[in-house]
Design a protein around this motif. Structure first.
Motif, PDB file in Angstrom:
ATOM      1  N   GLU A   1      69.305 -30.560-100.707  1.00 49.91           N
ATOM      2  CA  GLU A   1      69.562 -31.515-101.781  1.00 49.91           C
ATOM      3  C   GLU A   1      71.062 -31.716-102.023  1.00 49.91           C
ATOM      4  OE1 GLU A   1      68.163 -32.464-106.366  1.00 49.91           O
ATOM      5  OE2 GLU A   1      67.777 -30.482-105.517  1.00 49.91           O
TER       6      GLU A   1
ATOM      7  N   GLN B   1      63.417 -43.386-104.893  1.00 48.28           N
ATOM      8  CA  GLN B   1      62.227 -42.714-105.402  1.00 48.28           C
ATOM      9  C   GLN B   1      61.120 -43.723-105.688  1.00 48.28           C
ATOM     10  OE1 GLN B   1      61.766 -39.206-105.625  1.00 48.28           O
ATOM     11  NE2 GLN B   1      59.702 -40.059-105.643  1.00 48.28           N
TER      12      GLN B   1
ATOM     13  N   ASP C   1      57.519 -43.443-103.965  1.00 51.00           N
ATOM     14  CA  ASP C   1      56.316 -43.435-104.797  1.00 51.00           C
ATOM     15  C   ASP C   1      55.268 -44.432-104.305  1.00 51.00           C
ATOM     16  OD1 ASP C   1      57.477 -41.463-106.370  1.00 51.00           O
ATOM     17  OD2 ASP C   1      57.996 -42.835-108.014  1.00 51.00           O
TER      18      ASP C   1
ATOM     19  N   VAL D   1      59.867 -35.388-102.230  1.00 47.97           N
ATOM     20  CA  VAL D   1      61.104 -35.905-102.820  1.00 47.97           C
ATOM     21  C   VAL D   1      62.223 -35.979-101.789  1.00 47.97           C
ATOM     22  CG1 VAL D   1      61.919 -33.656-103.644  1.00 47.97           C
ATOM     23  CG2 VAL D   1      62.627 -35.746-104.819  1.00 47.97           C
ATOM     24  N   GLU D   2      62.187 -35.127-100.784  1.00 49.39           N
ATOM     25  CA  GLU D   2      63.219 -35.154 -99.744  1.00 49.39           C
ATOM     26  C   GLU D   2      63.291 -36.512 -99.051  1.00 49.39           C
ATOM     27  OE1 GLU D   2      62.065 -30.869-100.333  1.00 49.39           O
ATOM     28  OE2 GLU D   2      60.961 -32.741-100.116  1.00 49.39           O
TER      29      GLU D   2
ATOM     30  N   ALA E   1      63.014 -39.349-100.536  1.00 51.59           N
ATOM     31  CA  ALA E   1      63.859 -40.187-101.396  1.00 51.59           C
ATOM     32  C   ALA E   1      65.327 -39.865-101.180  1.00 51.59           C
ATOM     33  CB  ALA E   1      63.471 -40.008-102.864  1.00 51.59           C
ATOM     34  N   TRP E   2      65.639 -38.588-101.011  1.00 52.29           N
ATOM     35  CA  TRP E   2      67.029 -38.220-100.769  1.00 52.29           C
ATOM     36  C   TRP E   2      67.552 -38.937 -99.529  1.00 52.29           C
ATOM     37  CZ3 TRP E   2      66.202 -32.201-100.975  1.00 52.29           C
ATOM     38  CH2 TRP E   2      65.797 -31.838-102.269  1.00 52.29           C
TER      39      TRP E   2
END
Length: 112
Positions: free
Chosen positions: A69, A84, A88, A95-96, A98-99
C-alpha cells in the motif's frame, strides 16, 4: 491456418471476460467525462489492458501478486476514489486492485 488468417474463435469464458471488461470501460468513460479526464491514446490502451486483466481475475479468482500500500501514498484521494468505484463494479476484487488502477487515473488527470 495455412493462409495466415487468424482464427477468431473465442470461448464462452473469453467472451464473458471481454463483455465484462467492455462494460467496465464504458462506465470508466462516463467517470472520465464527468471528471473532465481525457487520457492519451497510450494511456487509454494501457487502461483497457489493465481492465481486461481485472475482468479475468474477477471471473477466475486468480489473485494479484502481493502489493504494498505504501507505494501508492502519493496518489490523490480523488484518483483513489475513482479507482475504488471501478473496482466496486466488479463486486469481488480486493482493494489492491484499486491501488493499482488509481495510477492510471492519476496519470490521465495529470498528463492527459
Amino acid at each position: 491456418m495455412a493462409d495466415g488468417a487468424v482464427s477468431i474463435n473465442m470461448s464462452a469464458e473469453e467472451c464473458a471476460i471481454q463483455a465484462l471488461a467492455d462494460r467496465v470501460m464504458s462506465q470508466i468513460a462516463d467517470l472520465f467525462f464527468a471528471q473532465h479526464i481525457t487520457p492519451t491514446p497510450v494511456q487509454q490502451q494501457m487502461l483497457v489492458s489493465h481492465v481486461r486483466a481485472m475482468a479475468l481475475r474477477s471471473r477466475t479468482g486468480e489473485p494479484l501478486p502481493e502489493v504494498e500500500e505504501a507505494l501508492f501514498e502519493d496518489i490523490s484521494p480523488d484518483s483513489m476514489t475513482l479507482a475504488q468505484q471501478v473496482v466496486d463494479l466488479f463486486g469481488n476484487l480486493p482493494v489492491e486492485e484499486a491501488w493499482l488502477l488509481s495510477v492510471h487515473f492519476e496519470v490521465a488527470k495529470n498528463e492527459g
